[in-house]
Design a protein around this motif. Structure first.
Motif, short mmCIF file in Angstrom:
data_model
loop_
_atom_site.label_atom_id
_atom_site.label_comp_id
_atom_site.label_asym_id
_atom_site.label_seq_id
_atom_site.Cartn_x
_atom_site.Cartn_y
_atom_site.Cartn_z
N ILE A 156 0.73 -1.20 0.06
CA ILE A 156 0.05 -0.01 -0.01
C ILE A 156 0.96 1.21 0.06
CG2 ILE A 156 -0.40 0.33 2.40
CD1 ILE A 156 -3.05 0.92 2.09
N ASP A 198 -1.36 8.67 -4.62
CA ASP A 198 -2.05 9.38 -3.81
C ASP A 198 -3.58 9.19 -4.69
OD1 ASP A 198 -2.86 10.98 -1.88
OD2 ASP A 198 -3.19 12.67 -3.35
N GLU A 230 -4.85 6.66 -6.01
CA GLU A 230 -5.33 5.58 -5.81
C GLU A 230 -5.90 5.36 -4.54
OE1 GLU A 230 -2.89 2.27 -8.40
OE2 GLU A 230 -1.64 3.30 -7.33
N ARG A 231 -5.12 5.90 -3.56
CA ARG A 231 -5.60 5.83 -2.09
C ARG A 231 -6.81 6.66 -2.07
NH1 ARG A 231 -1.43 8.15 0.20
NH2 ARG A 231 0.27 8.36 -1.35
N SER A 232 -6.63 7.80 -2.43
CA SER A 232 -7.98 8.61 -2.44
C SER A 232 -9.23 8.30 -3.11
CB SER A 232 -7.79 10.11 -3.01
OG SER A 232 -6.46 10.79 -2.37
N ASP A 260 -1.37 14.92 0.08
CA ASP A 260 -0.82 13.40 0.08
C ASP A 260 0.46 13.68 1.19
OD1 ASP A 260 0.57 10.91 0.01
OD2 ASP A 260 1.32 11.22 -2.22
N LEU A 264 -5.56 4.65 5.24
CA LEU A 264 -5.46 4.10 4.04
C LEU A 264 -4.86 5.46 3.38
CD1 LEU A 264 -5.97 2.90 1.44
CD2 LEU A 264 -8.57 3.49 1.68
N LYS A 265 -5.10 6.56 3.57
CA LYS A 265 -4.56 7.82 3.18
C LYS A 265 -3.05 8.08 3.13
CE LYS A 265 -4.69 12.07 1.34
NZ LYS A 265 -5.04 12.24 -0.40
N GLY A 312 -1.14 5.56 3.83
CA GLY A 312 -0.46 4.29 3.16
C GLY A 312 -0.08 3.25 4.43
N THR A 328 -13.11 -1.45 -0.95
CA THR A 328 -11.61 -1.43 -1.22
C THR A 328 -11.10 -2.84 -1.73
OG1 THR A 328 -11.18 -1.84 0.99
CG2 THR A 328 -11.28 0.40 0.45
N MET A 360 -7.66 -3.00 -3.32
CA MET A 360 -6.26 -2.46 -2.44
C MET A 360 -5.81 -3.78 -2.10
SD MET A 360 -6.23 0.81 -1.85
CE MET A 360 -6.46 0.79 -3.62
N TRP A 379 -4.86 -5.10 4.03
CA TRP A 379 -4.42 -3.81 4.58
C TRP A 379 -5.33 -3.42 5.62
CZ3 TRP A 379 -7.08 0.65 5.38
CH2 TRP A 379 -8.59 0.85 4.82
#
Length: 442
Positions: free
Chosen positions: A20, A25, A27-29, A96, A142-143, A145, A171, A174, A178
């Motif tokens: 992760i 950023d 992808e995470r957002s 990020d 998650l944001k 990482g 998710t 992901m 995670w």
């Protein structure tokens, strides 16, 4: 299929943490937006599960095993779920926190050192009562990482399971593992023993609960044991403002750790101010406990020595009259928990002295203690509040879930060049640069 062991879940989280951290950023957002959309679409399912939790909690409230404050923290509603999704979207839009170059230093020509932010790794979180905490913690992890192990209280088990399942479904693209949910009390002991696998533990709950976590693990613990917050009404205060602040700090949401527990009032304004705030408190059903000087002015219960160090988490407040700001500072230093304290005064110099004289994580001037919150601070949300002095302090948002690494970009240099009688000197020159792999070749 049998339920995975806690050890297996934590091992999966370790693997996921490495993956992760490599995601962009965007992808995470995007995953966070998916979580918000999924919660919006499944209100009925969440509220049905929450109703089951609340019914059981109310039975235990009647039996004297739970407090009203705990039941209040447990309850969800459409409005509360809307605020949860607003929080998730707010986290998604935050800058990020990863890959920020904190320093860039030229050790020599074509030998450059960069200090850059990275995730902590695997975060273990143990929290009580509030199911919205599960979403807050997962979103921030998650944001930033990080992989996260979530352990909620048994009183919110149905709500937590549904919310966790929604997060998992949203998710699915992901890295697997995670986020992990553990539920049994024995799972907590297992987690606390895995200091080689968990990088940070963040407990949220009562002072006794947090102290237990701190005393039973060698993993770094970030949190606070109590929220004994104060509002001091100075003799130079606008008393109408002071009344509004003292009321909000206690009544707006009394069950949380940033609600005021002790109100300190300068002797010069006590006769005028105390009846004003007493009227407001009485209307809201606040139980007041005062010292002798307070009781000479308004009708309250007797405040005991224990009251000054008590986190009520309910519509109860202790009140004390003090002779000076220095007396207020002495009281806060003696009985406070270094969480959040506020002075109400129109004297800016006195406010400055007050704020710099306290060792609290947050100190306010002419504002309610209830502002001590990650969302209100613009952090998107918070994993918890830390009253310690290392790593992170106050509301812990995205920045508090990162650490840093040093990256050295060279061109074949060896240490021998810089050692011995004919050693080449280092430059050690800071410059304005951003680390990118292979940056010397660009």
């Amino acid at each position: 299929m049998s339920e995975k062991s806690t050890e297996t879940k934590i091992q999966e989280a370790q693997t996921a943490a490495l993956e992760i951290a490599q995601l962009s950023d965007d992808e995470r957002s995007a995953a966070l937006e998916s979580i918000a959309d999924a919660i919006d679409a499944r209100h009925d399912e969440i509220l049905k599960a929450n109703e089951t939790d609340v019914r059981e909690a109310e039975k235990l409230l009647e039996a004297g095993e739970y407090s009203q404050a705990l039941v209040d923290r447990l309850k969800l509603s459409d409005a509360k779920l809307e605020s949860i999704t607003e929080m998730v979207r707010s986290v998604a839009t935050q800058e990020d926190p990863l890959g920020k170059t904190q320093t860039a230093r030229k050790l020599d020509e074509n030998l450059e050192l960069y200090k850059s932010t990275v995730p902590i790794g695997v975060i273990g979180t143990i929290f009580e009562s509030r199911p919205d905490a599960l979403v807050q913690i997962a979103a921030l992890s998650l944001k930033s990482g990080n992989a996260v192990i979530l352990k909620g209280g048994s009183e919110a088990s149905q709500s937590n399971r549904v919310l966790f399942d929604i997060i998992q479904d949203a998710t699915s693209d992901m890295p697997n593992g995670w986020s992990q949910l553990i539920e049994a009390r024995a799972d907590v002991d297992t987690l606390l023993e895995m200091d080689d696998s968990i990088d940070l533990v963040m407990p949220r709950g009562s002072s006794e609960f947090v102290s237990y976590i701190q005393d039973n693990t060698s993993i770094p613990v970030l949190g606070h044991t109590e929220g004994v917050c104060h509002v001091y009404v100075d003799d130079a205060a606008d008393l109408s403002m002071a009344t509004d602040i003292a009321y909000d700090a206690k009544v707006q949401y009394p069950a949380v750790c940033n609600a005021v527990e002790t109100l300190l009032v300068h002797d010069t304004v006590a006769e005028q101010f105390l009846p004003m705030i007493a009227d407001r408190y009485e209307t809201a059903g606040v139980e007041m406990r005062g010292d002798d000087r307070v009781r000479d002015i308004i009708d309250t219960d007797v405040a005991t020595e224990e009251d000054w160090s008590t986190e009520y988490g309910d519509l109860v407040v202790s009140i004390k009259v003090v002779d000076s700001m220095e007396s207020a500072l002495d009281h806060i230093t003696t009985y406070g928990s270094k969480h959040t304290d506020s002075i109400v005064t129109d004297d800016s110099e006195r406010a400055s002295i007050f704020m710099r004289s306290l060792d609290s994580a947050s100190v306010f001037h002419n504002a309610s203690t209830r502002f001590s919150d990650g969302y209100r601070f613009g952090l998107g949300a918070e994993v918890g509040i830390s009253t310690g002095k290392t790593h992170a302090r106050g509301p812990v948002g995205l920045e508090g879930l990162t650490t840093y690494q040093y990256y050295l970009e060279g061109d074949g240099q060896v240490v021998g060049t810089y050692a011995g009688s004919d050693a080449k000197p280092f430059l050690h020159e800071d410059f304005d640069g951003t680390w990118n792999p292979g940056s010397l070749s660009e």
